[in-house]
Design a protein around this motif. Structure first.
Motif, mmCIF file in Angstrom:
data_model
loop_
_atom_site.group_PDB
_atom_site.id
_atom_site.type_symbol
_atom_site.label_atom_id
_atom_site.label_comp_id
_atom_site.label_asym_id
_atom_site.label_seq_id
_atom_site.Cartn_x
_atom_site.Cartn_y
_atom_site.Cartn_z
ATOM 1 N N ALA A 14 -3.402 14.894 87.744
ATOM 2 C CA ALA A 14 -4.685 14.232 88.004
ATOM 3 C C ALA A 14 -5.725 15.239 88.491
ATOM 4 O O ALA A 14 -6.882 15.213 88.048
ATOM 5 N N ARG A 15 -5.327 16.135 89.368
ATOM 6 C CA ARG A 15 -6.265 17.147 89.868
ATOM 7 C C ARG A 15 -6.693 18.094 88.750
ATOM 8 O O ARG A 15 -7.861 18.465 88.654
ATOM 9 N N ARG A 16 -5.747 18.487 87.907
ATOM 10 C CA ARG A 16 -6.078 19.379 86.783
ATOM 11 C C ARG A 16 -7.092 18.703 85.856
ATOM 12 O O ARG A 16 -8.074 19.326 85.437
ATOM 13 N N ALA A 17 -6.872 17.433 85.557
ATOM 14 C CA ALA A 17 -7.796 16.707 84.684
ATOM 15 C C ALA A 17 -9.165 16.536 85.346
ATOM 16 O O ALA A 17 -10.202 16.663 84.686
ATOM 17 N N ALA A 18 -9.182 16.282 86.655
ATOM 18 C CA ALA A 18 -10.452 16.140 87.374
ATOM 19 C C ALA A 18 -11.241 17.447 87.337
ATOM 20 O O ALA A 18 -12.457 17.441 87.122
ATOM 21 N N VAL A 19 -10.556 18.559 87.522
ATOM 22 C CA VAL A 19 -11.230 19.867 87.462
ATOM 23 C C VAL A 19 -11.762 20.124 86.055
ATOM 24 O O VAL A 19 -12.873 20.639 85.885
ATOM 25 N N HIS A 20 -10.994 19.735 85.048
ATOM 26 C CA HIS A 20 -11.465 19.891 83.668
ATOM 27 C C HIS A 20 -12.736 19.067 83.450
ATOM 28 O O HIS A 20 -13.699 19.542 82.817
ATOM 29 N N LEU A 21 -12.752 17.842 83.973
ATOM 30 C CA LEU A 21 -13.963 17.023 83.880
ATOM 31 C C LEU A 21 -15.137 17.719 84.570
ATOM 32 O O LEU A 21 -16.236 17.795 84.019
ATOM 33 N N LEU A 22 -14.906 18.222 85.773
ATOM 34 C CA LEU A 22 -15.973 18.908 86.511
ATOM 35 C C LEU A 22 -16.499 20.112 85.742
ATOM 36 O O LEU A 22 -17.719 20.299 85.628
ATOM 37 N N ASN A 23 -15.599 20.924 85.226
ATOM 38 C CA ASN A 23 -16.024 22.105 84.476
ATOM 39 C C ASN A 23 -16.846 21.716 83.254
ATOM 40 O O ASN A 23 -17.863 22.354 82.950
ATOM 41 N N THR A 24 -16.430 20.685 82.568
ATOM 42 C CA THR A 24 -17.124 20.270 81.351
ATOM 43 C C THR A 24 -18.492 19.670 81.671
ATOM 44 O O THR A 24 -19.470 19.943 80.986
ATOM 45 N N LEU A 26 -20.313 20.132 84.602
ATOM 46 C CA LEU A 26 -21.196 21.063 85.307
ATOM 47 C C LEU A 26 -21.518 22.329 84.513
ATOM 48 O O LEU A 26 -22.633 22.839 84.581
ATOM 49 N N GLU A 27 -20.561 22.832 83.771
ATOM 50 C CA GLU A 27 -20.774 24.097 83.063
ATOM 51 C C GLU A 27 -21.236 23.884 81.621
ATOM 52 O O GLU A 27 -22.099 24.596 81.143
ATOM 53 N N ASP A 28 -20.631 22.903 80.948
ATOM 54 C CA ASP A 28 -20.982 22.651 79.545
ATOM 55 C C ASP A 28 -22.088 21.618 79.399
ATOM 56 O O ASP A 28 -22.519 21.323 78.289
ATOM 57 N N LYS A 29 -22.495 21.018 80.527
ATOM 58 C CA LYS A 29 -23.587 20.029 80.558
ATOM 59 C C LYS A 29 -23.316 18.822 79.660
ATOM 60 O O LYS A 29 -24.211 18.316 78.997
ATOM 61 N N ARG A 30 -22.082 18.367 79.646
ATOM 62 C CA ARG A 30 -21.710 17.178 78.870
ATOM 63 C C ARG A 30 -21.720 15.958 79.778
ATOM 64 O O ARG A 30 -21.464 16.054 80.973
ATOM 65 N N GLN A 31 -21.980 14.805 79.214
ATOM 66 C CA GLN A 31 -21.953 13.548 79.956
ATOM 67 C C GLN A 31 -20.511 13.140 80.242
ATOM 68 O O GLN A 31 -19.664 13.203 79.344
ATOM 69 N N MET A 32 -20.233 12.712 81.461
ATOM 70 C CA MET A 32 -18.876 12.296 81.786
ATOM 71 C C MET A 32 -18.425 11.131 80.909
ATOM 72 O O MET A 32 -17.277 11.076 80.496
ATOM 73 N N SER A 33 -19.330 10.231 80.607
ATOM 74 C CA SER A 33 -18.957 9.073 79.788
ATOM 75 C C SER A 33 -18.425 9.491 78.414
ATOM 76 O O SER A 33 -17.600 8.794 77.832
ATOM 77 N N ASP A 34 -18.851 10.643 77.914
ATOM 78 C CA ASP A 34 -18.364 11.141 76.628
ATOM 79 C C ASP A 34 -16.956 11.720 76.727
ATOM 80 O O ASP A 34 -16.310 11.957 75.703
ATOM 81 N N GLN A 38 -9.698 8.847 74.760
ATOM 82 C CA GLN A 38 -8.349 9.376 74.552
ATOM 83 C C GLN A 38 -8.331 10.855 74.187
ATOM 84 O O GLN A 38 -7.341 11.538 74.394
ATOM 85 N N ASN A 39 -9.420 11.360 73.638
ATOM 86 C CA ASN A 39 -9.481 12.778 73.263
ATOM 87 C C ASN A 39 -10.011 13.667 74.379
ATOM 88 O O ASN A 39 -10.086 14.880 74.226
ATOM 89 N N GLY A 40 -10.394 13.071 75.501
ATOM 90 C CA GLY A 40 -10.925 13.832 76.622
ATOM 91 C C GLY A 40 -9.833 14.307 77.561
ATOM 92 O O GLY A 40 -8.637 14.113 77.308
#
Length: 164
Positions: A14-24, A26-34, A38-40
């Motif tokens: 869960a922590r690894r996935a949360a960090v991946h969300l944060l990186n994407t 904050l760094e890639d400027k993608r919307q969290m909703s995207d 299942q592919n996220g």
């Protein structure tokens, strides 16, 4: 054997996935909703781990400036973005969620070690998070609430004045 056990640590996925969300976000400027499909980053997680990862990421995004303020007390300079996001997430767990320090620190060090970009910063994470665990919650409680992001209040006011 020890290698296999580190992959099965409670909350690690869960922590690894949360960090991946944060990186994407904050760094890639993608919307969290995207990223929530299942592919996220949460796609391989089930039930409680999926909910936990999403909650951790959202709490961290909501409290970025507070987490950064706490971390800045114990860092001479900010680490690279990936490591910084891992530290932010751990700070949220320690200061906002009041999670058990030994579990948060141990899992954070494991996350750092398992990532090529952050592996050399595992000892830094250990030292900083021990200080955050000792002094961070009191500092956190003394901070003002996180302000709304720019434009958020205006958008809310506009949406509330429109007729249904």
């Amino acid at each position: 054997m020890a290698e296999n056990q580190s992959h099965n640590k409670p909350g690690l996925a869960a922590r690894r996935a949360a960090v991946h969300l944060l990186n994407t976000v904050l760094e890639d400027k993608r919307q969290m909703s995207d990223l929530l499909g299942q592919n996220g980053p949460l796609g391989s997680l089930q039930g409680a781990d999926r909910a936990r990862a999403q909650r951790l990421a959202v709490e961290t995004l909501r409290n970025l400036s507070r987490a950064d303020h706490i971390l800045d007390q114990f860092l001479d300079r900010r680490p690279p973005a990936s490591a910084h996001n891992i530290l932010r997430l751990a700070t949220i767990e320690l200061c906002l969620d009041k999670a058990a320090p030994h579990g948060v620190v141990d899992t954070t060090v494991t996350l750092m070690r398992k990532n090529k970009k952050t592996g050399k910063l595992a000892a830094l994470a250990n030292a900083v998070l021990r200080k955050v665990a000792a002094k961070g919650p009191a500092l956190w409680d003394s901070l003002p609430p996180q302000p709304c992001p720019n434009g958020c209040v205006d958008a809310l006011c506009i949406s509330m004045t429109k007729p249904l």
